[in-house]
Design a protein around this motif. Sequence first.
Motif, mmCIF file in Angstrom:
data_model
loop_
_atom_site.group_PDB
_atom_site.id
_atom_site.type_symbol
_atom_site.label_atom_id
_atom_site.label_comp_id
_atom_site.label_asym_id
_atom_site.label_seq_id
_atom_site.Cartn_x
_atom_site.Cartn_y
_atom_site.Cartn_z
ATOM 1 N N PHE A 168 0.832 -1.197 0.000
ATOM 2 C CA PHE A 168 0.000 0.000 0.000
ATOM 3 C C PHE A 168 0.870 1.252 0.000
ATOM 4 O O PHE A 168 0.360 2.359 0.164
ATOM 5 C CB PHE A 168 -0.946 -0.015 1.207
ATOM 6 N N ASN A 169 2.170 1.077 -0.159
ATOM 7 C CA ASN A 169 3.088 2.209 -0.286
ATOM 8 C C ASN A 169 2.997 2.795 -1.687
ATOM 9 O O ASN A 169 2.850 2.066 -2.669
ATOM 10 C CB ASN A 169 4.527 1.783 -0.005
ATOM 11 N N ALA A 170 3.148 4.096 -1.760
ATOM 12 C CA ALA A 170 3.090 4.751 -3.060
ATOM 13 C C ALA A 170 4.415 4.666 -3.812
ATOM 14 O O ALA A 170 4.443 4.752 -5.039
ATOM 15 C CB ALA A 170 2.691 6.220 -2.889
ATOM 16 N N ASP A 171 5.523 4.494 -3.094
ATOM 17 C CA ASP A 171 6.819 4.460 -3.762
ATOM 18 C C ASP A 171 7.078 3.087 -4.376
ATOM 19 O O ASP A 171 6.436 2.096 -4.033
ATOM 20 C CB ASP A 171 7.938 4.801 -2.778
ATOM 21 N N THR A 172 8.033 3.045 -5.297
ATOM 22 C CA THR A 172 8.402 1.809 -5.991
ATOM 23 C C THR A 172 9.765 1.303 -5.523
ATOM 24 O O THR A 172 10.445 0.573 -6.242
ATOM 25 C CB THR A 172 8.448 2.044 -7.510
ATOM 26 N N PHE A 173 10.151 1.676 -4.312
ATOM 27 C CA PHE A 173 11.508 1.394 -3.860
ATOM 28 C C PHE A 173 11.759 -0.086 -3.596
ATOM 29 O O PHE A 173 12.870 -0.582 -3.773
ATOM 30 C CB PHE A 173 11.819 2.213 -2.599
ATOM 31 N N LEU A 174 10.735 -0.833 -3.186
ATOM 32 C CA LEU A 174 10.941 -2.242 -2.872
ATOM 33 C C LEU A 174 11.425 -3.006 -4.097
ATOM 34 O O LEU A 174 12.468 -3.682 -4.050
ATOM 35 C CB LEU A 174 9.653 -2.865 -2.347
ATOM 36 N N GLU A 175 10.695 -2.924 -5.201
ATOM 37 C CA GLU A 175 11.111 -3.657 -6.394
ATOM 38 C C GLU A 175 12.407 -3.107 -6.974
ATOM 39 O O GLU A 175 13.209 -3.859 -7.550
ATOM 40 C CB GLU A 175 10.005 -3.649 -7.455
ATOM 41 N N THR A 176 12.639 -1.800 -6.786
ATOM 42 C CA THR A 176 13.890 -1.211 -7.247
ATOM 43 C C THR A 176 15.074 -1.781 -6.480
ATOM 44 O O THR A 176 16.087 -2.161 -7.072
ATOM 45 C CB THR A 176 13.853 0.326 -7.086
ATOM 46 N N TYR A 177 14.944 -1.859 -5.162
ATOM 47 C CA TYR A 177 16.040 -2.387 -4.360
ATOM 48 C C TYR A 177 16.279 -3.861 -4.666
ATOM 49 O O TYR A 177 17.437 -4.309 -4.713
ATOM 50 C CB TYR A 177 15.750 -2.214 -2.868
ATOM 51 N N ILE A 178 15.231 -4.633 -4.869
ATOM 52 C CA ILE A 178 15.406 -6.051 -5.189
ATOM 53 C C ILE A 178 16.232 -6.205 -6.462
ATOM 54 O O ILE A 178 17.145 -7.044 -6.529
ATOM 55 C CB ILE A 178 14.040 -6.744 -5.341
ATOM 56 N N ASP A 179 15.932 -5.400 -7.479
ATOM 57 C CA ASP A 179 16.697 -5.478 -8.731
ATOM 58 C C ASP A 179 18.142 -5.043 -8.528
ATOM 59 O O ASP A 179 19.070 -5.665 -9.063
ATOM 60 C CB ASP A 179 16.033 -4.610 -9.801
ATOM 61 N N LEU A 180 18.345 -3.972 -7.764
ATOM 62 C CA LEU A 180 19.706 -3.509 -7.489
ATOM 63 C C LEU A 180 20.487 -4.561 -6.702
ATOM 64 O O LEU A 180 21.645 -4.863 -7.016
ATOM 65 C CB LEU A 180 19.673 -2.190 -6.713
ATOM 66 N N PHE A 181 19.866 -5.103 -5.682
ATOM 67 C CA PHE A 181 20.535 -6.100 -4.845
ATOM 68 C C PHE A 181 20.863 -7.357 -5.653
ATOM 69 O O PHE A 181 21.954 -7.935 -5.522
ATOM 70 C CB PHE A 181 19.633 -6.456 -3.659
ATOM 71 N N ALA A 182 19.930 -7.784 -6.515
ATOM 72 C CA ALA A 182 20.158 -8.968 -7.338
ATOM 73 C C ALA A 182 21.337 -8.750 -8.282
ATOM 74 O O ALA A 182 22.185 -9.640 -8.453
ATOM 75 C CB ALA A 182 18.899 -9.316 -8.130
ATOM 76 N N ARG A 183 21.395 -7.570 -8.890
ATOM 77 C CA ARG A 183 22.485 -7.291 -9.833
ATOM 78 C C ARG A 183 23.823 -7.185 -9.099
ATOM 79 O O ARG A 183 24.841 -7.707 -9.568
ATOM 80 C CB ARG A 183 22.198 -6.010 -10.606
ATOM 81 N N ARG A 184 23.836 -6.529 -7.944
ATOM 82 C CA ARG A 184 25.094 -6.396 -7.223
ATOM 83 C C ARG A 184 25.623 -7.762 -6.794
ATOM 84 O O ARG A 184 26.814 -8.060 -6.967
ATOM 85 C CB ARG A 184 24.925 -5.507 -5.993
ATOM 86 N N GLN A 185 24.747 -8.597 -6.247
ATOM 87 C CA GLN A 185 25.191 -9.921 -5.828
ATOM 88 C C GLN A 185 25.698 -10.727 -7.014
ATOM 89 O O GLN A 185 26.647 -11.508 -6.895
ATOM 90 C CB GLN A 185 24.045 -10.656 -5.131
#
Length: 251
Positions: free
Chosen positions: A61-78
């Motif tokens: 119910f959050n308006a921001d898209t940060f969760l999916e953004t961080y998942i993609d960033l974290f996946a790429r970094r790892q």
Amino acid sequence: MGLERYITTVLNSPKKVSREKVIEVCDFLEGSFPDCSLFQVGKFMLTAAIGDKGPKAVLTFNADTFLETYIDLFARRQHYLSPPPHGHPPYYYVAINDSGGGSGGKIPIYHCHGSVAPLEKVGTRPRDRRDRLVFLEQEYLALASGHSAWAQTVFLYHAQTTRMAFCGLSMSDTNIRRWMSAVEVDTKAYHAAMGNTSRENAEHIWIRPQPADTLSQEIILVSMSHLGIRPAWINGWSELEQSLQNLAAVR
């Protein structure tokens, strides 16, 4: 700091920017906000999906898209920090903002109250649904009165067919409480029809830090039981990732 020139671009298009920028921005975010529980949720979601134990869906119910953004960033970094060859890692999640969106076999992250991305559009194509934001009372009432509203349909479907774990919210949202109350009425009727009148545990849980006093614990328990939700106590938000791993049997 160099990243201030491109951090918006990285957050808006985490799959398209260079590996150097991905690593720099991901390190910066985790270093600047080490106690942010969203990072724990994102790490759990990726680890669970890799082990084929990811959630059926994520409802936010959050308006921001940060969760999916961080998942993609974290996946790429790892991925880049692991042995080569390096290309792109698998992307397990996809954000969905309305009934026209499809998951394409990925785990959907539903934005029930709309979303606002760092950049509204890429070219002429919108990247968010800020037109669906729900903040004002009349917006809540409009959503609640729409019997076939997309957000209501998505929420009720998952509440009736899966076990939900709530975290990071106060459980005071009017629509959530109304929807969960309706689901619990239907669930009780089902169990009664099956002859199970002594159901002890609710189907859904609310993960939150345990209050210090017994009275507060009892009040929370009573205030949630009629919604079909029971509290799942943790000692602090630092235990959130571990608690989610325990639920999903992720090691």
